[in-house]
Scaffold this active site. Structure first.
Site, mmCIF file in Angstrom:
data_model
loop_
_atom_site.group_PDB
_atom_site.id
_atom_site.type_symbol
_atom_site.label_atom_id
_atom_site.label_comp_id
_atom_site.label_asym_id
_atom_site.label_seq_id
_atom_site.Cartn_x
_atom_site.Cartn_y
_atom_site.Cartn_z
ATOM 1 N N GLY A 173 0.792 -1.215 0.000
ATOM 2 C CA GLY A 173 0.000 0.000 0.000
ATOM 3 C C GLY A 173 0.825 1.266 0.000
ATOM 4 N N GLY A 174 2.076 1.173 -0.458
ATOM 5 C CA GLY A 174 2.897 2.374 -0.581
ATOM 6 C C GLY A 174 3.216 3.053 0.731
ATOM 7 C CB SER A 231 3.483 -3.433 -2.980
ATOM 8 O OG SER A 231 3.566 -2.143 -3.537
#
Length: 531
Positions: free
Chosen positions: A128-129, A213
């Site tokens: 989710g960055g 991610s």
């Protein structure tokens, strides 16, 4: 990653409705803090929303996590805890529940009858960055747990300014730690797992950390954090860059500058009162600043090399860990960039020649002219395709290869893959090919309470991926009975040629030996930042 799930729900993948509730069977366990009661569902036992650290609001905002206070009686571990405060990638992101600064909880998924089985534990860090996501999105690794005989633990961690605020005043009150609260939360969760795994039938000396991610970036960061040493023994890095990426930990000075700019944007610009001002604001107000958002601009909220929590660069960290020979799986998806282009579309930005050049210039700075020359628009079917190629090659595929090289050269066993299964087909106009996060529905059997409806070859492929991951957790090697061979990279022997890359497809996975050329990695070797 939440935006990816939202987009999946609106495309060709036919999610069924949420499964009917299963009658809860109490499964009581004593853990740090007190006794909890889990429940049986989907052929496993679930323990949800267990506090592993204290609330983080008020004076505790931005600070290191503290032990969770004990609770009286038996705590019902039947529902996810709140999400940490966060922003989303999309204009109206789908929520999986309320948010709260009392969000540091962990969910455990345990095979039935495991109390004395000494099973591997797999700890998953969500993506989710570093601004978005929660453990409640990943609510059913059920088949991986039941058939793979592993325990899966999924913690929350603080996000955005709450997890990565970096200010001199904060460093002064915390012995120098700053810009790393979210990483410290993950460390607290790993310590909790170490202290409590045996209560669930898990082996605290056999822990694999994996993530996607920013979660994969978190896995990389634990190599560089001394307090994480000894809390894990194997790692899986899915579509997350350990080097040559905007999400790698930044230096302390740059972190201070970004957080100071953010503080000014919310009205807390005076350094003398800045920290108290930020702690006094409502959580929602801290998320209103445009600087709090994750956009295509270089991100504000990433871990900091603060010299206390995060002290090493990746090459130094892997060299120091070489005496432990930590096995590593690292990989990427073949069209990572498609998701990021789709997010731009969802936010009303239509890719064209001007926006492509703008993206390249703000993302790659002094290297931008070389990128534009290496990826000319006349080579691609559209500016969107060109942008997707730049993102895939420059920020995911070639960094994965770079990490494999470092790991091989420092003595670690490493297996590299490229996920190449297009869930919606290669011609899907919104999410073509194997987009960023596209492998997750093949590992989890439910996401955001939506069952994944694979059948036939797709279901067999999902089982194979789950088998690779769980076999690796058991043995430190993804190869096992019933799986196609996946050779590790050979140890260097007077030469430095790259090892094989497993291309994963439902129609048949195969080894590739030209990954470097396919993704133009010779060009990206010159791009920084490097470890």
């Amino acid at each position: 990653m939440r935006s990816a799930i939202c987009m999946m729900a609106g495309t060709g993948l036919s999610f069924a409705g949420a499964a009917a509730p299963v009658a809860a069977t109490p499964r009581n366990v004593v853990v740090t803090g007190g006794e909890i009661s889990g429940f049986a569902a989907d052929g496993i036992t679930k323990y949800l929303g267990i506090p592993f650290a204290a609330p983080t609001g008020g004076a505790a905002r931005f600070s290191s996590p503290r032990p969770a206070p004990p609770w009286p009686g038996i705590r019902q571990a039947h529902g996810h805890g709140p999400q940490c405060p966060q922003t989303g990638f999309l204009p109206a992101p789908l929520s999986t529940g309320p948010t709260s600064e009392d969000c540091l909880s962990i969910d455990l998924y345990v095979p039935d009858g495991t109390r004395d089985r000494n099973l591997p534990v797999m700890v998953f860090f969500h993506g989710g960055g570093y601004t978005d996501g929660s453990n409640s999105q990943y609510d059913a690794p059920s088949r991986m747990v039941a058939e793979g005989n592993v325990i899966v633990a999924i913690p929350n961690y603080r996000l955005g300014p709450f997890g990565f605020m970096s200010l001199p005043e904060l460093a002064a009150e915390s012995g120098g730690a700053t810009g790393t609260a979210g990483i410290q939360d993950q460390q607290a969760a790993l310590r909790w797992v170490h202290d409590n795994a045996d209560a669930f039938g898990g082996d605290p000396s056999n822990v694999t950390i994996f993530g996607e991610s920013a979660g994969a970036g978190s896995v990389c960061t634990h190599f560089t954090a001394p307090a994480s040493d000894g809390l894990f023994g194997k790692v899986i890095i899915e579509s997350g860059s350990c080097a040559k990426s905007p999400l790698v930990p930044s230096n302390r000075s740059d972190s201070f500058t970004r957080s100071q700019q953010y503080a000014e944007s919310v009205g807390c610009g005076d350094p003398a009162t800045q920290l108290a001002c930020l702690r006094a604001l409502p959580a929602a107000q801290l998320l209103e600043s445009p600087i709090a958002q994750f956009d295509e601009l270089p991100p504000t909220w990433i871990p900091s090399i603060d010299g206390v929590v995060v002290t090493r660069t990746l090459d130094t960290a892997l060299a120091r860990a070489a005496d432990r020979r930590i096995p590593i799986i690292v990989g990427n998806n073949s069209n990572e960039g498609a998701l990021f282009v789709a997010e731009s579309l969802a936010n009303g930005r239509i890719p064209d020649a001007a926006s492509f050049e703008h993206y390249v210039r703000i993302s790659f700075g002094a290297f931008a002219d070389r990128v534009l020359a290496a990826y000319p628009l006349d080579r691609y079917s559209s500016p969107a395709a060109a942008q997707s190629a730049v993102i895939t090659d420059g920020l995911f595929a070639c960094p994965a290869l770079f990490v494999s090289r470092i790991a091989r050269d420092t003595g670690h066993a490493v297996w590299q893959y490229e996920f190449d299964e297009a869930a919606f087909g290669d011609a899907n106009p919104l999410l073509p090919g194997a987009f960023h996060a596209g492998e997750l529905p093949y590992l989890f059997t439910s996401l955001m309470s939506l069952p994944i409806p694979w059948t036939g070859p797709s279901d067999a492929f999902a089982r194979q991926m789950q088998r690779w991951w769980t076999t690796f957790a058991h043995t430190g090697n993804p190869n096992g009975p019933g799986s196609p061979p996946w050779p590790a990279w050979p140890e260097p022997a007077g030469q430095s040629s790259d090892g094989p890359v497993l291309t994963m497809r439902a129609t048949g996975s195969a080894m590739s030996y030209d990954f470097d050329a396919e993704h133009n990695c010779g060009f990206w070797d010159d791009y920084g930042p490097v470890p």
